[in-house]
Design an enzyme around this catalytic site. Sequence first.
Site, PDB file in Angstrom:
ATOM      1  N   LYS A  54       0.832  -1.208   0.000  1.00 44.87           N
ATOM      2  CA  LYS A  54       0.000   0.000   0.000  1.00 44.87           C
ATOM      3  C   LYS A  54       0.868   1.261   0.000  1.00 44.87           C
ATOM      4  O   LYS A  54       0.586   2.214  -0.736  1.00 44.87           O
ATOM      5  CB  LYS A  54      -0.950  -0.025   1.214  1.00 44.87           C
ATOM      6  N   GLN A  98      -4.153  -1.607   9.717  1.00 42.95           N
ATOM      7  CA  GLN A  98      -4.037  -2.909   9.053  1.00 42.95           C
ATOM      8  C   GLN A  98      -4.629  -4.015   9.931  1.00 42.95           C
ATOM      9  O   GLN A  98      -4.256  -4.166  11.090  1.00 42.95           O
ATOM     10  CB  GLN A  98      -2.559  -3.196   8.726  1.00 42.95           C
ATOM     11  N   ASP A 121     -10.546   3.078   4.547  1.00 44.84           N
ATOM     12  CA  ASP A 121     -10.869   1.665   4.340  1.00 44.84           C
ATOM     13  C   ASP A 121     -12.375   1.449   4.238  1.00 44.84           C
ATOM     14  O   ASP A 121     -12.821   0.380   3.823  1.00 44.84           O
ATOM     15  CB  ASP A 121     -10.334   0.827   5.519  1.00 44.84           C
TER      16      ASP A 121
END
Length: 299
Positions: A54, A98, A121
């Site tokens: 990412k 994460q 997200d």
Amino acid sequence: MARNIIDGKKVAELLRQQVRDDVREWVGRGNRPPMLQAILIGNDPASGTYVGAKTKACKEVGIESETVTFPDTMSVRELKEAIRTYNNDDSIDGILLQLPLPGHLHPSQVIETIDHRKDVDGFHPMNVGRLAVGQPTFRSCTPAGILELFRYYSVMTKGRHAVVVGASNIVGSPLAIMLSRENDSGKATTTLCHKYTRDLTRHIIQADILIVAVGSPGLITGQMVKEGVVVIDVGINRVSDSSRDKGYRLVGDCDFESVAEKASLITPVPGGVGPMTVAMLMKNTLLAAKKSIYPSDNM
Ligand code: NAP
């Protein structure tokens, strides 16, 4: 690449190019580059790899990023404090936590601490709720990436039967909402299967479009699917393989060979959905920087 294999790497590259152009234009108008703050907890190698991919993508498209790594002994209180610091930092547009988290840190408790306007997200209940009622929101990256693949490969969803296997908050559930409700690459008749679904095959065999997000290698075999089905395999599983230097290889949730024989289109693992997830995160981070979902005057 075989005719029926979906090339997620290629589509993701096109998306990243688009984001790169948009970031250039945004910065050209005198704005600072978008900034993503990644939070990694513990030293799980797979999580480290995902965060690395990412941040690499950020660099490629002109988004700034920073990764902070905390020990897996961190308490919920400490993690929430760290998140609040990032929430209050105006130089940070997006916050990426994460997953999975160590067992004592319950994701639902922590995710709610993230400012929903920085929730790139798309996991915050505010954003999931807005998705469910069709309001502008940060759409979770993996499901949104799958719908992009449908668009690119002209997969008709309207009125067709989509079966989603796996009902997690980050993939299966938001995907079922998008597939059933959205106008573009949605409006499918959608069945959502999970661990307690009885006779999984009875549902899967009816699917025009099958999306599997469980984390169970070989769960779906060719015998279970209809001829001509479009298959999206989200699963990423490490299976031991002594012929590889690393000692393992990555596979999805489908028995690729037998399912691919019957599928009109199928994603490989790796190289299918994964790159799309990363590309959609870039897109969401730019949206956060531009305050496209939550304009400043609504704050
Ligand atoms: P998760 O949170 O563990 O959710 C798995 C879901 O599958 C749950 O809804 C579970 O049901 C359901 N399930 C478990 N066993 C089942 C069975 N035998 N039949 C039907 N459903 C079953 O996992 P996740 O985070 O959604 O991830 C799923 C997989 O996708 C993993 O391999 C993960 O690594 C991968 N993934 C890939 C990407 C990507 O970008 N490619 C992104 C995210 C995740 P219950 O809810 O009832 O337990």
